[in-house]
Design a protein around this motif. Structure first.
Motif, PDB file in Angstrom:
ATOM      1  N   ASN A   3       9.178  -8.461   1.306  1.00  0.00           N
ATOM      2  CA  ASN A   3       8.332  -7.467   1.981  1.00  0.00           C
ATOM      3  C   ASN A   3       7.862  -6.383   1.023  1.00  0.00           C
ATOM      4  N   ARG A   4       8.707  -5.997   0.077  1.00  0.00           N
ATOM      5  CA  ARG A   4       8.339  -4.958  -0.878  1.00  0.00           C
ATOM      6  C   ARG A   4       7.168  -5.409  -1.745  1.00  0.00           C
ATOM      7  N   LYS A   5       7.190  -6.666  -2.201  1.00  0.00           N
ATOM      8  CA  LYS A   5       6.084  -7.175  -3.014  1.00  0.00           C
ATOM      9  C   LYS A   5       4.811  -7.269  -2.192  1.00  0.00           C
ATOM     10  N   LYS A   6       4.922  -7.674  -0.919  1.00  0.00           N
ATOM     11  CA  LYS A   6       3.746  -7.751  -0.056  1.00  0.00           C
ATOM     12  C   LYS A   6       3.144  -6.372   0.148  1.00  0.00           C
ATOM     13  N   THR A   7       3.983  -5.377   0.370  1.00  0.00           N
ATOM     14  CA  THR A   7       3.505  -4.015   0.570  1.00  0.00           C
ATOM     15  C   THR A   7       2.827  -3.503  -0.692  1.00  0.00           C
ATOM     16  N   ALA A   8       3.406  -3.746  -1.839  1.00  0.00           N
ATOM     17  CA  ALA A   8       2.830  -3.293  -3.095  1.00  0.00           C
ATOM     18  C   ALA A   8       1.491  -3.976  -3.358  1.00  0.00           C
ATOM     19  N   MET A   9       1.357  -5.231  -2.952  1.00  0.00           N
ATOM     20  CA  MET A   9       0.109  -5.949  -3.160  1.00  0.00           C
ATOM     21  C   MET A   9      -1.009  -5.426  -2.272  1.00  0.00           C
ATOM     22  N   HIS A  10      -0.686  -4.980  -1.076  1.00  0.00           N
ATOM     23  CA  HIS A  10      -1.699  -4.629  -0.092  1.00  0.00           C
ATOM     24  C   HIS A  10      -1.862  -3.141   0.129  1.00  0.00           C
ATOM     25  N   SER A  11      -1.416  -2.307  -0.781  1.00  0.00           N
ATOM     26  CA  SER A  11      -1.569  -0.879  -0.584  1.00  0.00           C
ATOM     27  C   SER A  11      -1.859  -0.184  -1.898  1.00  0.00           C
ATOM     28  N   LYS A  12      -2.416   0.985  -1.783  1.00  0.00           N
ATOM     29  CA  LYS A  12      -2.738   1.832  -2.919  1.00  0.00           C
ATOM     30  C   LYS A  12      -1.977   3.132  -2.716  1.00  0.00           C
ATOM     31  N   ILE A  13      -1.258   3.597  -3.707  1.00  0.00           N
ATOM     32  CA  ILE A  13      -0.437   4.795  -3.555  1.00  0.00           C
ATOM     33  C   ILE A  13      -1.101   5.971  -4.255  1.00  0.00           C
ATOM     34  N   ILE A  14      -1.293   7.071  -3.525  1.00  0.00           N
ATOM     35  CA  ILE A  14      -1.824   8.307  -4.079  1.00  0.00           C
ATOM     36  C   ILE A  14      -0.898   9.424  -3.638  1.00  0.00           C
ATOM     37  N   PHE A  15      -0.443  10.255  -4.578  1.00  0.00           N
ATOM     38  CA  PHE A  15       0.467  11.363  -4.288  1.00  0.00           C
ATOM     39  C   PHE A  15       1.727  10.885  -3.570  1.00  0.00           C
ATOM     40  N   GLY A  16       2.163   9.654  -3.853  1.00  0.00           N
ATOM     41  CA  GLY A  16       3.377   9.153  -3.228  1.00  0.00           C
ATOM     42  C   GLY A  16       3.198   8.737  -1.787  1.00  0.00           C
ATOM     43  N   GLN A  17       1.979   8.743  -1.269  1.00  0.00           N
ATOM     44  CA  GLN A  17       1.715   8.352   0.115  1.00  0.00           C
ATOM     45  C   GLN A  17       0.815   7.126   0.112  1.00  0.00           C
ATOM     46  N   PHE A  18       0.987   6.240   1.074  1.00  0.00           N
ATOM     47  CA  PHE A  18       0.083   5.116   1.231  1.00  0.00           C
ATOM     48  C   PHE A  18      -1.164   5.644   1.919  1.00  0.00           C
ATOM     49  N   THR A  19      -2.316   5.589   1.240  1.00  0.00           N
ATOM     50  CA  THR A  19      -3.537   6.130   1.827  1.00  0.00           C
ATOM     51  C   THR A  19      -4.513   5.048   2.253  1.00  0.00           C
ATOM     52  N   GLN A  20      -4.520   3.905   1.568  1.00  0.00           N
ATOM     53  CA  GLN A  20      -5.412   2.816   1.929  1.00  0.00           C
ATOM     54  C   GLN A  20      -4.682   1.501   1.747  1.00  0.00           C
ATOM     55  N   ASP A  21      -5.038   0.520   2.575  1.00  0.00           N
ATOM     56  CA  ASP A  21      -4.493  -0.798   2.347  1.00  0.00           C
ATOM     57  C   ASP A  21      -5.442  -1.566   1.429  1.00  0.00           C
ATOM     58  N   PHE A  22      -5.158  -2.814   1.202  1.00  0.00           N
ATOM     59  CA  PHE A  22      -5.926  -3.643   0.283  1.00  0.00           C
ATOM     60  C   PHE A  22      -7.383  -3.769   0.712  1.00  0.00           C
ATOM     61  N   PHE A  23      -7.654  -3.695   1.996  1.00  0.00           N
ATOM     62  CA  PHE A  23      -9.005  -3.878   2.517  1.00  0.00           C
ATOM     63  C   PHE A  23      -9.776  -2.570   2.624  1.00  0.00           C
ATOM     64  N   GLY A  24      -9.210  -1.451   2.162  1.00  0.00           N
ATOM     65  CA  GLY A  24      -9.895  -0.172   2.167  1.00  0.00           C
ATOM     66  C   GLY A  24      -9.780   0.610   3.459  1.00  0.00           C
ATOM     67  N   ARG A  25      -8.960   0.136   4.395  1.00  0.00           N
ATOM     68  CA  ARG A  25      -8.763   0.869   5.647  1.00  0.00           C
ATOM     69  C   ARG A  25      -7.823   2.042   5.394  1.00  0.00           C
ATOM     70  N   HIS A  26      -8.168   3.195   5.963  1.00  0.00           N
ATOM     71  CA  HIS A  26      -7.337   4.389   5.779  1.00  0.00           C
ATOM     72  C   HIS A  26      -6.067   4.277   6.612  1.00  0.00           C
ATOM     73  N   LEU A  27      -4.936   4.525   5.972  1.00  0.00           N
ATOM     74  CA  LEU A  27      -3.658   4.555   6.666  1.00  0.00           C
ATOM     75  C   LEU A  27      -3.245   5.984   6.966  1.00  0.00           C
ATOM     76  N   VAL A  28      -3.734   6.926   6.158  1.00  0.00           N
ATOM     77  CA  VAL A  28      -3.390   8.327   6.327  1.00  0.00           C
ATOM     78  C   VAL A  28      -4.536   9.168   5.760  1.00  0.00           C
ATOM     79  N   THR A  29      -4.786  10.323   6.353  1.00  0.00           N
ATOM     80  CA  THR A  29      -5.799  11.253   5.864  1.00  0.00           C
ATOM     81  C   THR A  29      -5.071  12.428   5.224  1.00  0.00           C
ATOM     82  N   LEU A  30      -5.331  12.692   3.941  1.00  0.00           N
ATOM     83  CA  LEU A  30      -4.669  13.778   3.222  1.00  0.00           C
ATOM     84  C   LEU A  30      -5.501  15.053   3.296  1.00  0.00           C
TER      85      LEU A  30
END
Length: 96
Positions: A3-30
């Motif tokens: 699961n950790r590898k899947k999460t790392a593959m499908h997310s982008k980390i900014i400031f220690g928070q997941f902000t977008q997934d692999f498809f560019g959908r916003h997960l959080v608004t900073l």
């Protein structure tokens, strides 16, 4: 694959928070991103309007929460600024 590898593959980390997934959908608004994207913000109340507009412009679907990674440093910032910005974000989400 773990699961950790899947999460790392499908997310982008900014400031220690997941902000977008692999498809560019916003997960959080900073909050810091909203402030940096809108240099014309000169008071807390213009920031409140900006937060509401940003929530209205979110695509329909799963809701992305507003994360307070910075504290607004305007002279007009009230004591309970986080409650006010959360309410503005919620209003914007309902209005879309």
């Amino acid at each position: 694959m773990t699961n950790r590898k899947k999460t790392a593959m499908h997310s982008k980390i900014i400031f220690g928070q997941f902000t977008q997934d692999f498809f560019g959908r916003h997960l959080v608004t900073l909050l810091s991103q909203l402030i940096s994207d809108n240099p014309s913000i000169d008071s807390f109340w213009s920031l409140e309007r900006c937060v509401s507009v940003a929530a209205r412009s979110e695509p329909h679907g799963p809701r992305s929460p507003l994360m307070f990674d910075v504290e607004p440093e305007f002279r007009s910032t009230p004591r309970k600024w986080d409650l006010i910005l959360t309410a503005a974000y919620e209003r914007g989400m309902r209005a879309r």
